[in-house]
Scaffold this motif. Structure first.
Motif, PDB file in Angstrom:
ATOM      1  N   ARG A 417      18.658  58.963  33.747  1.00  0.00           N
ATOM      2  CA  ARG A 417      17.617  58.312  34.541  1.00  0.00           C
ATOM      3  C   ARG A 417      16.276  59.034  34.460  1.00  0.00           C
ATOM      4  O   ARG A 417      15.227  58.401  34.546  1.00  0.00           O
ATOM      5  N   ARG A 418      16.287  60.355  34.277  1.00  0.00           N
ATOM      6  CA  ARG A 418      15.019  61.083  34.169  1.00  0.00           C
ATOM      7  C   ARG A 418      14.345  60.784  32.840  1.00  0.00           C
ATOM      8  O   ARG A 418      13.141  60.571  32.768  1.00  0.00           O
ATOM      9  N   GLU A 419      15.155  60.788  31.774  1.00  0.00           N
ATOM     10  CA  GLU A 419      14.581  60.533  30.467  1.00  0.00           C
ATOM     11  C   GLU A 419      14.101  59.090  30.329  1.00  0.00           C
ATOM     12  O   GLU A 419      13.255  58.787  29.486  1.00  0.00           O
ATOM     13  N   ARG A 420      14.634  58.200  31.141  1.00  0.00           N
ATOM     14  CA  ARG A 420      14.148  56.821  31.099  1.00  0.00           C
ATOM     15  C   ARG A 420      12.657  56.770  31.428  1.00  0.00           C
ATOM     16  O   ARG A 420      11.923  55.964  30.864  1.00  0.00           O
ATOM     17  N   LYS A 421      12.224  57.613  32.383  1.00  0.00           N
ATOM     18  CA  LYS A 421      10.806  57.646  32.736  1.00  0.00           C
ATOM     19  C   LYS A 421       9.969  58.112  31.550  1.00  0.00           C
ATOM     20  O   LYS A 421       8.886  57.579  31.293  1.00  0.00           O
ATOM     21  N   VAL A 422      10.480  59.116  30.824  1.00  0.00           N
ATOM     22  CA  VAL A 422       9.762  59.591  29.644  1.00  0.00           C
ATOM     23  C   VAL A 422       9.691  58.484  28.596  1.00  0.00           C
ATOM     24  O   VAL A 422       8.630  58.223  28.014  1.00  0.00           O
ATOM     25  N   CYS A 423      10.812  57.802  28.366  1.00  0.00           N
ATOM     26  CA  CYS A 423      10.839  56.734  27.359  1.00  0.00           C
ATOM     27  C   CYS A 423       9.970  55.557  27.785  1.00  0.00           C
ATOM     28  O   CYS A 423       9.356  54.890  26.941  1.00  0.00           O
ATOM     29  N   GLU A 424       9.920  55.293  29.091  1.00  0.00           N
ATOM     30  CA  GLU A 424       9.036  54.239  29.580  1.00  0.00           C
ATOM     31  C   GLU A 424       7.579  54.581  29.268  1.00  0.00           C
ATOM     32  O   GLU A 424       6.798  53.720  28.848  1.00  0.00           O
ATOM     33  N   SER A 425       7.216  55.863  29.427  1.00  0.00           N
ATOM     34  CA  SER A 425       5.866  56.307  29.080  1.00  0.00           C
ATOM     35  C   SER A 425       5.615  56.183  27.580  1.00  0.00           C
ATOM     36  O   SER A 425       4.513  55.835  27.154  1.00  0.00           O
ATOM     37  N   VAL A 426       6.654  56.468  26.784  1.00  0.00           N
ATOM     38  CA  VAL A 426       6.526  56.316  25.331  1.00  0.00           C
ATOM     39  C   VAL A 426       6.197  54.866  24.989  1.00  0.00           C
ATOM     40  O   VAL A 426       5.317  54.584  24.162  1.00  0.00           O
ATOM     41  N   GLY A 427       6.910  53.915  25.628  1.00  0.00           N
ATOM     42  CA  GLY A 427       6.643  52.505  25.370  1.00  0.00           C
ATOM     43  C   GLY A 427       5.219  52.113  25.704  1.00  0.00           C
ATOM     44  O   GLY A 427       4.553  51.382  24.951  1.00  0.00           O
TER      45      GLY A 427
END
Length: 666
Positions: A417-427
């Motif tokens: 769930r934490r890395e999802r925020k990073v990946c969302e920022s990547v998108g």
């Protein structure tokens, strides 16, 4: 008092000095650094006093004192802290603290030693040795004490086969739930069950065979099947040198074992959280920074997509990824870039052939994820490519969807769930980069496609305004105020300055006049929601001209030749009926240098500076003689004359800088 056992609970920094002082006073000191570890220690019943700092990692000293009090350990707590009083709860003594002392140099440490000695002395039994002649217990007294002792006690007879129990006291019956008559004559192993450790059983067997004393903690089971932890001591008993019995002392330590297990689980959870945070920080420092560099250096969408996928494949813990677009013509997901995974560039998939998370990401524009083994055997699922997890990230800029990013993890704990925020920022970063590339291409292309579009729908934003002013309106420009609101500049002929009907429209927040001549009037409408007109740039188009009447509107839009015209039209068709493409003509672009210059200036201006410059120009402020002065324009903008001139001077300065030195930036 000297010789007592003290448990010091203190952060590593500063603990040595306190330990030394208590050691010198004769205390046996054990040091731990967290409240969790202290609770596990105290429940063993081996300490006479707890000395605790208030500020501890995790739970504070007051919480520790409360936990000790709830555990019925009955160990006094002395709080010795540098924390100021206001930061400590007023209920400190109600929470189980017996003594409270502030740190204040060596004198306070001496006071601490005295307080700890006093606390331990009050807890210890006092009095001198006395003559007990005539008060020795009888055999009956001893038998009664053994029978009623709170510790379970049993005797096994080694002369009988399988060493059966020949005596158990009341506490043994209470601990196990077995009536005495059911226990006697059986080997104590009947208390064992599926959770009993075989190695512990073997150690007991060896100790009995070797006639050795042994203490173990063994998982036993009560008569109703409930498990409990039994602290069992087994020792041989001799009569005139001959082995007579084996005595067993049984103590139910389930509460302590539970506390220890909870402490271990909490420590493991904290360690897991720490590892996860370290991993996320590594992603931020590595993946985000590298993708930022790719987007800055990228000149075309294809190269950006390829390099992003390669960077994801190189990231530790990630297996690889792909970028795909949903075709407006076929509705299929077409892969445009991939790296690190067996996904072919150019391949096409029906959406219902892919994991449901792909479809949900398209529908919701939110990050979706799935793990291998849970319906992930569809095309692009993690199971089909040998990955542990799949995260599907929408690549969206405003209302414009550039596609989807699929990321696979090679490790089970990655993409949480934490890395999802990073990946969302990547998108979002990729979408911003692609939008920048697309905008640059629009401004620098040598040829453009000119689209003539009609919207025959009275609900069209400008048609509603035209109906309110009872004449046609011409669109002069749009200024975005935030994600939702915008300001529309409009010109109408033969209307009064009464904007009551416009103000009553549901999407209008305010209306203000901009300029007025004998033939026409220019006004600005602040809309509370951004109409599709303001979102065309997100889809690769530039609105050149719009004229609207009450029932229809005509739009002229320019786009690069390779731009998907269907996507531009879909922006309007999603909200209005009767949207028709009347003509599509490819021609030479307008003067590119002029377009680039205008775009450069527009990029430098703030919303208020742009509004001041446009309002001044539309009112003839730059003509000579001036038909209006700064006060009139400021009044129309709803600001002071001084503020208007500040915005205008800043806009003029940026306009000149863009002409004289195009490379300059604020």
């Amino acid at each position: 008092m000297p010789g007592s056992r003290a448990l010091l609970v203190h952060p590593e920094d500063g603990a040595d000095r306190i330990t030394s002082a208590l050691d010198e006073a004769g205390f046996d000191v054990t040091t731990v650094h967290t409240a969790t570890a202290a609770v596990a220690k105290v429940t063993t019943g081996e300490y006479d006093c707890v000395v605790s700092e208030y500020a501890l990692p995790g739970d504070d000293g007051v919480a520790l004192a409360g936990a000790i009090e709830e555990s019925d350990a009955r160990v006094p707590v002395v709080m010795f802290t540098a924390t100021e009083g206001e930061a400590i709860p007023e209920t400190v003594f109600e929470g189980g603290v017996d003594k409270f002392l502030h740190k204040n140099g060596s004198a306070s440490i001496d006071r601490l030693v005295a307080d700890v000695s006093a606390v331990c002395s009050s807890e210890a039994a006092s009095g001198s040795q006395r003559d007990i002649t005539g008060h020795e217990p009888s055999k009956g007294d001893i038998a009664r004490a053994v029978s009623e002792a709170p510790v379970g006690l049993s005797l096994s007879d080694p002369e009988l086969t399988d060493y059966p129990l020949v005596y158990v006291n009341d506490a043994w019956e209470d601990h196990t739930g077995y009536p005495i008559e059911e226990a006697l004559g059986r080997n104590p192993r009947f208390l064992q069950g599926p959770g009993t450790d075989p190695e512990t059983v073997e150690r007991l067997s060896q100790a009995i065979q070797n006639e050795e004393q042994l203490t173990v903690e063994i998982r036993n089971y009560r008569r109703d099947g409930t498990p409990f932890w039994n602290e069992l001591t087994v020792a041989p008993v001799y009569d005139d040198g001959e082995l007579a019995h084996y005595v067993g002392f049984q103590n139910d330590v389930t509460d302590r074992k539970t506390a220890e297990r909870l402490a271990e689980e909490r420590a493991e959870k904290l360690a897991t959280e720490r590892r996860a945070l370290d991993r996320v920080l590594g992603r931020v420092n590595g993946l985000l920074s590298e993708i930022s560099r790719i987007l800055v250096e990228g000149r075309d969408a294809e190269t950006i997509a390829e390099r992003v996928c390669e960077e994801i494949a190189d990231e530790p813990g990630y297996m690889g990824g792909w970028i795909g677009e949903v075709s407006s013509a076929t509705g299929r997901l077409e892969i445009t870039a991939a790296s690190g995974v067996p996904v072919t560039i150019g391949s096409s998939f029906a959406l219902d052939e892919t994991p449901i998370e792909v479809q949900r990401a398209i529908e919701t524009d939110e990050v979706q994820g799935c793990v291998a083994g849970r319906g992930s055997d569809k095309e692009l699922g993690p199971q089909t490519v040998g990955g542990a997890r799949l995260l599907v990230v929408p690549i969206t800029y405003g209302h414009r969807r550039y596609g989807l990013l699929g990321i696979y993890s090679s490790e089970g704990d990655a993409l949480d769930r934490r890395e999802r925020k990073v990946c969302e920022s990547v998108g979002k970063m990729i979408a911003n980069g692609l939008h920048s590339v697309e905008t640059t291409r629009i401004l620098t292309t040598d040829r453009v496609v000119e689209l003539c579009v009609t919207i025959s729908d009275p609900s069209f934003t400008l048609s509603q305004i035209a109906d309110a002013v009872d004449t046609s309106v011409e669109h002069l420009g749009t200024t975005r105020l935030d994600d939702d609101a915008c300001e529309l500049y409009l010109r109408a002929t033969g209307v009064s300055d009464d904007y009551t009907a416009v103000k009553e429209l549901p999407f209008v927040n305010s209306v203000r006049p901009v300029s007025e001549t004998n033939e026409d009037i220019t006004f600005a409408v602040t809309a509370t929601e951004s109409p599709p007109l303001a979102r065309i740039a997100e889809h690769g188009g530039v609105v050149v001209a719009v004229t609207a009447e009450a029932s229809s509107a005509e739009l002229t839009i320019e786009a690069p030749p390779e731009q998907d015209v269907r996507g531009i039209l879909d922006v309007f068709r999603a909200e209005y009926v009767n949207v028709e493409l009347r003509s599509r003509v490819e021609r030479e672009s307008r003067d590119r240098s002029l377009t680039e210059f205008a775009a450069a200036v527009d990029d430098r201006l703030t919303d208020r500076q742009r509004s001041a410059l446009k309002t001044a120009e539309l009112n003839g402020y730059f003509e000579w003689p001036r038909p209006v002065d700064g006060s009139e324009i400021a009044e129309r903008m709803g600001i002071t004359r001084q503020t208007f001139h500040q915005h205008l001077r800043a806009a003029e300065r940026k306009l000149v800088e863009a002409y004289v030195d195009p490379r300059s930036r604020d």
